[in-house]
Each structure stands twice: as C-alpha cells, then as structure tokens.
Design a protein around this motif. Structure first.
Motif, PDB file in Angstrom:
ATOM      1  N   TYR A  32      -1.094   4.639   1.083  1.00 58.20           N
ATOM      2  CA  TYR A  32      -1.000   4.825  -0.361  1.00 58.20           C
ATOM      3  C   TYR A  32      -1.537   6.198  -0.703  1.00 58.20           C
ATOM      4  CZ  TYR A  32      -0.368  -0.187  -0.179  1.00 58.20           C
ATOM      5  OH  TYR A  32       0.097  -1.437   0.117  1.00 58.20           O
ATOM      6  N   TYR A  36      -4.758  12.471  -8.809  1.00 61.48           N
ATOM      7  CA  TYR A  36      -5.524  12.313 -10.034  1.00 61.48           C
ATOM      8  C   TYR A  36      -5.669  13.684 -10.696  1.00 61.48           C
ATOM      9  CZ  TYR A  36      -7.140   7.541  -8.985  1.00 61.48           C
ATOM     10  OH  TYR A  36      -7.209   6.183  -8.742  1.00 61.48           O
ATOM     11  N   PRO A  44     -11.667  11.555 -13.695  1.00 62.51           N
ATOM     12  CA  PRO A  44     -10.291  11.654 -13.193  1.00 62.51           C
ATOM     13  C   PRO A  44      -9.414  10.547 -13.780  1.00 62.51           C
ATOM     14  CG  PRO A  44     -11.890  11.737 -11.391  1.00 62.51           C
ATOM     15  CD  PRO A  44     -12.634  11.321 -12.616  1.00 62.51           C
ATOM     16  N   LEU A  46      -5.416   8.755 -13.125  1.00 64.27           N
ATOM     17  CA  LEU A  46      -4.306   8.710 -12.188  1.00 64.27           C
ATOM     18  C   LEU A  46      -3.076   9.370 -12.785  1.00 64.27           C
ATOM     19  CD1 LEU A  46      -3.455   7.572  -9.396  1.00 64.27           C
ATOM     20  CD2 LEU A  46      -2.437   5.678 -10.659  1.00 64.27           C
ATOM     21  N   TYR A  49       1.394   8.019  -8.025  1.00 57.39           N
ATOM     22  CA  TYR A  49       1.102   7.389  -6.746  1.00 57.39           C
ATOM     23  C   TYR A  49       2.409   7.122  -6.012  1.00 57.39           C
ATOM     24  CZ  TYR A  49       2.054   3.183  -9.526  1.00 57.39           C
ATOM     25  OH  TYR A  49       2.614   2.258 -10.371  1.00 57.39           O
ATOM     26  N   THR A  50       2.335   7.146  -4.690  1.00 55.39           N
ATOM     27  CA  THR A  50       3.483   6.833  -3.850  1.00 55.39           C
ATOM     28  C   THR A  50       3.021   5.984  -2.677  1.00 55.39           C
ATOM     29  OG1 THR A  50       3.162   8.898  -2.633  1.00 55.39           O
ATOM     30  CG2 THR A  50       4.783   8.933  -4.392  1.00 55.39           C
ATOM     31  N   TYR A  51       3.953   5.267  -2.128  1.00 55.02           N
ATOM     32  CA  TYR A  51       3.679   4.447  -0.955  1.00 55.02           C
ATOM     33  C   TYR A  51       4.504   4.971   0.204  1.00 55.02           C
ATOM     34  CZ  TYR A  51       3.712   0.518   2.272  1.00 55.02           C
ATOM     35  OH  TYR A  51       3.605  -0.264   3.381  1.00 55.02           O
ATOM     36  N   LEU A  88      -6.943  16.159  -7.907  1.00 56.10           N
ATOM     37  CA  LEU A  88      -7.503  15.552  -6.706  1.00 56.10           C
ATOM     38  C   LEU A  88      -6.449  14.688  -6.031  1.00 56.10           C
ATOM     39  CD1 LEU A  88      -9.909  15.137  -9.175  1.00 56.10           C
ATOM     40  CD2 LEU A  88     -11.205  14.733  -7.114  1.00 56.10           C
ATOM     41  N   GLY A  95      -4.637   0.102  -0.475  1.00 55.97           N
ATOM     42  CA  GLY A  95      -4.092  -0.063  -1.817  1.00 55.97           C
ATOM     43  C   GLY A  95      -4.642   0.997  -2.729  1.00 55.97           C
ATOM     44  N   ALA A  96      -3.992   1.155  -3.897  1.00 52.06           N
ATOM     45  CA  ALA A  96      -4.341   2.261  -4.785  1.00 52.06           C
ATOM     46  C   ALA A  96      -5.703   2.075  -5.434  1.00 52.06           C
ATOM     47  CB  ALA A  96      -3.264   2.426  -5.840  1.00 52.06           C
ATOM     48  N   GLY A  97      -6.138   0.837  -5.608  1.00 52.35           N
ATOM     49  CA  GLY A  97      -7.375   0.621  -6.351  1.00 52.35           C
ATOM     50  C   GLY A  97      -8.557   0.218  -5.512  1.00 52.35           C
ATOM     51  N   GLY A  98      -8.447   0.353  -4.206  1.00 49.01           N
ATOM     52  CA  GLY A  98      -9.442  -0.234  -3.330  1.00 49.01           C
ATOM     53  C   GLY A  98     -10.577   0.671  -2.923  1.00 49.01           C
ATOM     54  N   PHE A  99     -11.531   0.055  -2.261  1.00 48.05           N
ATOM     55  CA  PHE A  99     -12.750   0.761  -1.891  1.00 48.05           C
ATOM     56  C   PHE A  99     -12.558   1.668  -0.693  1.00 48.05           C
ATOM     57  CE2 PHE A  99     -13.636  -1.752   1.866  1.00 48.05           C
ATOM     58  CZ  PHE A  99     -12.970  -2.942   1.613  1.00 48.05           C
ATOM     59  N   THR A 101     -10.406   4.057  -0.608  1.00 49.45           N
ATOM     60  CA  THR A 101      -9.758   5.282  -1.068  1.00 49.45           C
ATOM     61  C   THR A 101     -10.616   6.492  -0.725  1.00 49.45           C
ATOM     62  OG1 THR A 101      -8.707   4.097  -2.885  1.00 49.45           O
ATOM     63  CG2 THR A 101      -8.839   6.492  -3.074  1.00 49.45           C
ATOM     64  N   PHE A 103     -10.954  10.609  -1.326  1.00 51.44           N
ATOM     65  CA  PHE A 103     -10.524  11.660  -2.247  1.00 51.44           C
ATOM     66  C   PHE A 103     -10.657  13.028  -1.603  1.00 51.44           C
ATOM     67  CE2 PHE A 103     -10.011   9.492  -6.323  1.00 51.44           C
ATOM     68  CZ  PHE A 103     -10.635   8.278  -6.070  1.00 51.44           C
TER      69      PHE A 103
ATOM     70  N   PHE B  33     -17.095   0.661  -9.081  1.00 51.46           N
ATOM     71  CA  PHE B  33     -17.492   1.670  -8.098  1.00 51.46           C
ATOM     72  C   PHE B  33     -18.459   2.675  -8.721  1.00 51.46           C
ATOM     73  CE2 PHE B  33     -13.803   0.681  -5.370  1.00 51.46           C
ATOM     74  CZ  PHE B  33     -12.929   0.128  -6.288  1.00 51.46           C
ATOM     75  N   SER B  94     -11.411  -1.222 -11.015  1.00 45.91           N
ATOM     76  CA  SER B  94     -10.020  -1.527 -10.670  1.00 45.91           C
ATOM     77  C   SER B  94      -9.871  -3.035 -10.562  1.00 45.91           C
ATOM     78  CB  SER B  94      -9.593  -0.844  -9.365  1.00 45.91           C
ATOM     79  OG  SER B  94     -10.215  -1.450  -8.244  1.00 45.91           O
ATOM     80  N   ARG B  99      -1.209  -4.092  -5.292  1.00 49.35           N
ATOM     81  CA  ARG B  99      -1.564  -2.890  -4.531  1.00 49.35           C
ATOM     82  C   ARG B  99      -1.511  -1.645  -5.395  1.00 49.35           C
ATOM     83  NH1 ARG B  99       3.865  -2.155  -0.780  1.00 49.35           N
ATOM     84  NH2 ARG B  99       5.252  -1.517  -2.443  1.00 49.35           N
ATOM     85  N   TRP B 100      -0.893  -1.719  -6.552  1.00 51.22           N
ATOM     86  CA  TRP B 100      -0.782  -0.548  -7.410  1.00 51.22           C
ATOM     87  C   TRP B 100      -1.891  -0.465  -8.440  1.00 51.22           C
ATOM     88  CZ3 TRP B 100       1.690   2.558  -4.807  1.00 51.22           C
ATOM     89  CH2 TRP B 100       2.884   2.232  -4.172  1.00 51.22           C
ATOM     90  N   ASP B 101      -2.852  -1.401  -8.381  1.00 52.59           N
ATOM     91  CA  ASP B 101      -3.934  -1.328  -9.343  1.00 52.59           C
ATOM     92  C   ASP B 101      -4.756  -0.078  -9.120  1.00 52.59           C
ATOM     93  OD1 ASP B 101      -4.311  -4.876  -9.244  1.00 52.59           O
ATOM     94  OD2 ASP B 101      -3.376  -3.637 -10.776  1.00 52.59           O
ATOM     95  N   THR B 102      -4.809   0.767 -10.103  1.00 51.76           N
ATOM     96  CA  THR B 102      -5.479   2.052  -9.940  1.00 51.76           C
ATOM     97  C   THR B 102      -6.942   1.953 -10.311  1.00 51.76           C
ATOM     98  OG1 THR B 102      -5.125   2.776 -12.193  1.00 51.76           O
ATOM     99  CG2 THR B 102      -3.335   3.147 -10.642  1.00 51.76           C
ATOM    100  N   GLN B 103      -7.674   2.973  -9.953  1.00 49.41           N
ATOM    101  CA  GLN B 103      -9.058   3.074 -10.396  1.00 49.41           C
ATOM    102  C   GLN B 103      -9.095   3.811 -11.726  1.00 49.41           C
ATOM    103  OE1 GLN B 103     -12.132   4.144  -7.587  1.00 49.41           O
ATOM    104  NE2 GLN B 103     -10.837   3.634  -5.852  1.00 49.41           N
TER     105      GLN B 103
END
Lengths: 113, 114
Positions: A32, A36, A44, A46, A49-51, A88, A95-99, A101, A103, B33, B94, B99-103
């Motif tokens: 992912y 930002y 920041p 968003l 986003y792309t996969y 950024l 996934g886009a919102g996960g821990f 990530t 930067f 976070f 988030s 899977r597209w859920d952004t921060q």
C-alpha cells in the motif's frame, strides 16, 4: 539504510510547472502506497493512495508505483502556489491505516507565482 | 467533518518535568497513534493503541508512556522530559477493517524542552 528514502528538497518551481516527487524503498513486502500533504503548522492529510503497481490519477495529481524498481512517484500538473507544502510518501505491507505504515522524511515544495 | 484535536499547539517545558499531551478524535476510530516528526527523519511511531486500555510500542517508545481510558482519547506522557524530546508531536487515528482506512492527523504539538 532507511526503509524509505525521500529527498527533503526544498524544490522550487514556477507556477504551471509539472512537479515530480519521488521515494525509493527497500522492503518488498510493501503493498500500500500513499502520499500525504502537510501544510505549514498543520498535520499531514492523505492526498492519494494506490495498491500494488500501476498509476492512479486524481485531477492534477498522478501517483505511480513501480514495484520492480521499488520506486514511487507523485506528479503534479499545472502546479499552483496553493500546492506549496511538504509531501510525505508512506507505505505499508498491511493497509493504509495501520500501524506498520512507514513514512518518508518529506519533500518541501515551493510553487512561485 | 472528521476531526482530531490536540490539547496544545505549542508547549515549553523544563528538563525533568512530567508532560502530558492529549489527543481526542470524534470519528469513533479504534486505532490511535502518537508520532514525533523531526527534520530529515520524518514521522516516527512512538506508540499506538488498537482498543481502549490496549497499547503497543512503536519504533521509539523509550522515555514515553501512553494512556487510553476512553475510545476517543489517547494521551502521551513524558515521565521526565529531556532536551532530546524537543520535537513536533502528531496524533492520528484510523479505523480498523477496510484496507483503505486512512490515518487522520491532528494539527500537532510543538514541544520545546529547555
């Protein structure tokens, strides 16, 4: 070596120019990819986003991912002074919102009127 | 409109003080976070929480602790502030699931430790 490398700039361009912002990465597990935008004294937000690999377009912005080269890009067409910000890149295996990530350090962009 | 708020925009503290940074989100998000942002280093994860009273260490947890007593609130605590903790602190939230859920980020707290 950092997992994600991003040139901090600053990058200064005239209004109307095409801007290319880039990041390289080393972890082949990243799936992912995000960009930002951070204005001065703000958090920041968003932008795109792309996969996996390929291109994605949204108005004046195009995000491009080349997984074979571990290289991602953000193109801004017809740049405007309001595009002046820090950009950024971010990437994650989960996934886009996960821990997980990670930067990039961010590239400062100035668009001159 | 989604919103993440942080208790202070600017904070100046002395070495050895205990410092509390508060973050509140109004989106009913499960994940929250805390990052710090330093020039040339980007955003580095300090702690995250995936549920009330649950927390996990990020990449740089040393010198920090966190508290999440309510779903919408996530606090970062500097037990004994030091000058190397001078930084911009960003809170984010988030949603779990898609899977597209952004921060979503707050505006940041610029902390200076003298």
């Amino acid at each position: 070596q950092k997992e994600v490398e991003q040139d901090p700039g600053p990058l200064s361009v005239p209004e109307g120019a095409i801007v290319s912002l880039n990041c390289t990465y080393s972890n082949s597990a990243f799936q992912y990819f995000m960009w930002y935008r951070q204005y001065s004294r703000k958090g920041p937000e968003l932008l795109m986003y792309t996969y996996s690999s390929g291109n994605k377009e949204d108005g004046r912005f195009t995000a491009q991912v080349d997984k074979s080269s571990k290289y991602i890009s953000l193109f801004i067409r017809d740049s405007q002074p309001s595009d002046s910000a820090t950009y950024l890149c971010a990437m994650s295996p989960l996934g886009a919102g996960g821990f997980k990530t990670i930067f990039g350090a961010g590239t400062r962009l100035f668009v001159k009127a | 409109d989604v919103k993440v708020t942080q208790s202070s925009r600017y904070l100046v503290k002395r070495t050895g003080e205990k410092v509390f940074l508060e973050c509140v989100q109004d989106m009913d998000h499960e994940n929250m976070f805390w990052y710090r942002q330093d020039p040339g280093l980007g955003l580095r994860l300090i702690y995250f929480s995936y549920d009330v009273k649950m927390k996990e260490k990020g990449d740089i947890p040393e010198g920090y602790s966190v508290s999440r007593e309510k779903k919408e609130r996530f606090s970062l605590i500097l037990e004994s502030a030091s000058t190397n903790q001078t930084s911009m602190y960003l809170c984010a939230s988030s949603s779990q699931g898609s899977r597209w859920d952004t921060q979503y980020f707050g505006p940041g707290t610029r902390l200076t430790v003298l």
